[in-house]
Motif scaffolding. Sequence first.
Motif, PDB file in Angstrom:
ATOM      1  N   GLU A  63       0.729  -1.311   0.154  1.00 51.26           N
ATOM      2  CA  GLU A  63      -0.270  -0.065   0.008  1.00 51.26           C
ATOM      3  C   GLU A  63       0.842   1.303  -0.204  1.00 51.26           C
ATOM      4  O   GLU A  63       0.534   2.367  -0.460  1.00 51.26           O
ATOM      5  N   ALA A  64       1.993   1.092   0.736  1.00 49.80           N
ATOM      6  CA  ALA A  64       3.093   2.451   0.668  1.00 49.80           C
ATOM      7  C   ALA A  64       3.695   2.506  -0.754  1.00 49.80           C
ATOM      8  O   ALA A  64       3.652   3.585  -1.262  1.00 49.80           O
ATOM      9  N   LYS A  98       2.121   2.062  -3.642  1.00 47.12           N
ATOM     10  CA  LYS A  98       1.318   2.687  -4.447  1.00 47.12           C
ATOM     11  C   LYS A  98       1.214   4.171  -4.119  1.00 47.12           C
ATOM     12  O   LYS A  98       0.757   5.119  -4.894  1.00 47.12           O
ATOM     13  N   ASN A  99       1.167   4.372  -2.837  1.00 43.82           N
ATOM     14  CA  ASN A  99       1.061   5.562  -2.301  1.00 43.82           C
ATOM     15  C   ASN A  99       2.302   6.679  -2.790  1.00 43.82           C
ATOM     16  O   ASN A  99       2.108   7.942  -3.402  1.00 43.82           O
ATOM     17  N   ALA A 155       1.922   7.441  -6.593  1.00 39.02           N
ATOM     18  CA  ALA A 155       1.194   8.437  -6.730  1.00 39.02           C
ATOM     19  C   ALA A 155       1.667   9.934  -6.591  1.00 39.02           C
ATOM     20  O   ALA A 155       1.375  10.546  -7.405  1.00 39.02           O
ATOM     21  N   TYR A 156       2.235  10.040  -5.533  1.00 41.33           N
ATOM     22  CA  TYR A 156       2.830  11.309  -5.127  1.00 41.33           C
ATOM     23  C   TYR A 156       3.923  11.717  -6.059  1.00 41.33           C
ATOM     24  O   TYR A 156       4.167  12.976  -6.610  1.00 41.33           O
TER      25      TYR A 156
END
Length: 331
Positions: free
Chosen positions: A101-102, A104-105, A108-109
């Motif tokens: 999950e990190a 993908k986070n 995105a940034y």
Amino acid sequence: MRTRTLGSTGPAVSALGLGAMSMSGVYGEADRVESIATVHAALEAGVSLIDTGDFYAMGHNELLLAEALRGRDRDSYRLSVKFGMLRGPGQEFGGMDGRPEAVKNFLAYSLNRLGTDHIDIYRPARLDPAVPIEETVGAIKEMIDAGYVRHLGLSEVDAATIRRAHAVHPVADLQIEYSLISRAVEAEVLPTLRELGIGLTAYGVLSRGLISGHWSPGHTGGPGDNRAFSPRFASGNVEHNLALVEALRRVAEAKGCTVAQLAIAWVAARGQEIVPLIGARTRERLAEALPAIELELTADDIAEIEKAVPLGAARGDRYPAAFMSGLGVGN
């Protein structure tokens, strides 16, 4: 500009890449206008591989590159991005986060800061000891399948980790420090890369300026220069290491090139699967580095270079002790 292919599955890129980290203050204050001009000069010279990290001054480097690359044909360059290194507001390091999950986070940034719809090579900056590499790589594979990432890369991991990651998805390249005074990759990592058809992007080819031919005892990049904490630049070590540079300088003078050009050419000569990253933050240093890829080294040249700087001759670790445990290989 000559080109090389990153492994059997990676992209064709310029034979020298541009590492942008020094444009974000790690070696002292950098000039924003000059940094952007250096990126432009690199692109105009045919450099197509640009490397950054989302944690370089907490996104500053990605925003800087977005400004420098604005209006350029997106197919004319390749972006290599490292992620996962945690930072605090005082720029202190807080470990790695390789959870899916990190991943993908972070992606995105980075896409937003860089102003692009895809990253060409996406890689965890270090191994997260709390997360199996298969899970981290699996998340990157999902992002490749979704079109947000083109290729999987790794950084600073050992041979066993490379094999585990490659079993999940083909690895295009490993980014790792490799220079005349940092040759630990030669024992197990480089043979593994060659066996599996994986490229190598070599950073630190001038050992943060130490073997550039431009460093001297007592020199500093000013406030914020992290080399003040580097063991190889410490008093007692730096004098010994610069004596190696002077021996290398004699070889360079006989070859008709600069010390920096000779050190870069040595790395490039280690194999066609290796792409040296040049950490230039000024057009002057970039202009000095670029001719290195055209420098042909004979077997006698290489013997003289390695006689001047023997394997294991440098003093001091390549990182402070607190950071050495996070590396896949040592010096």
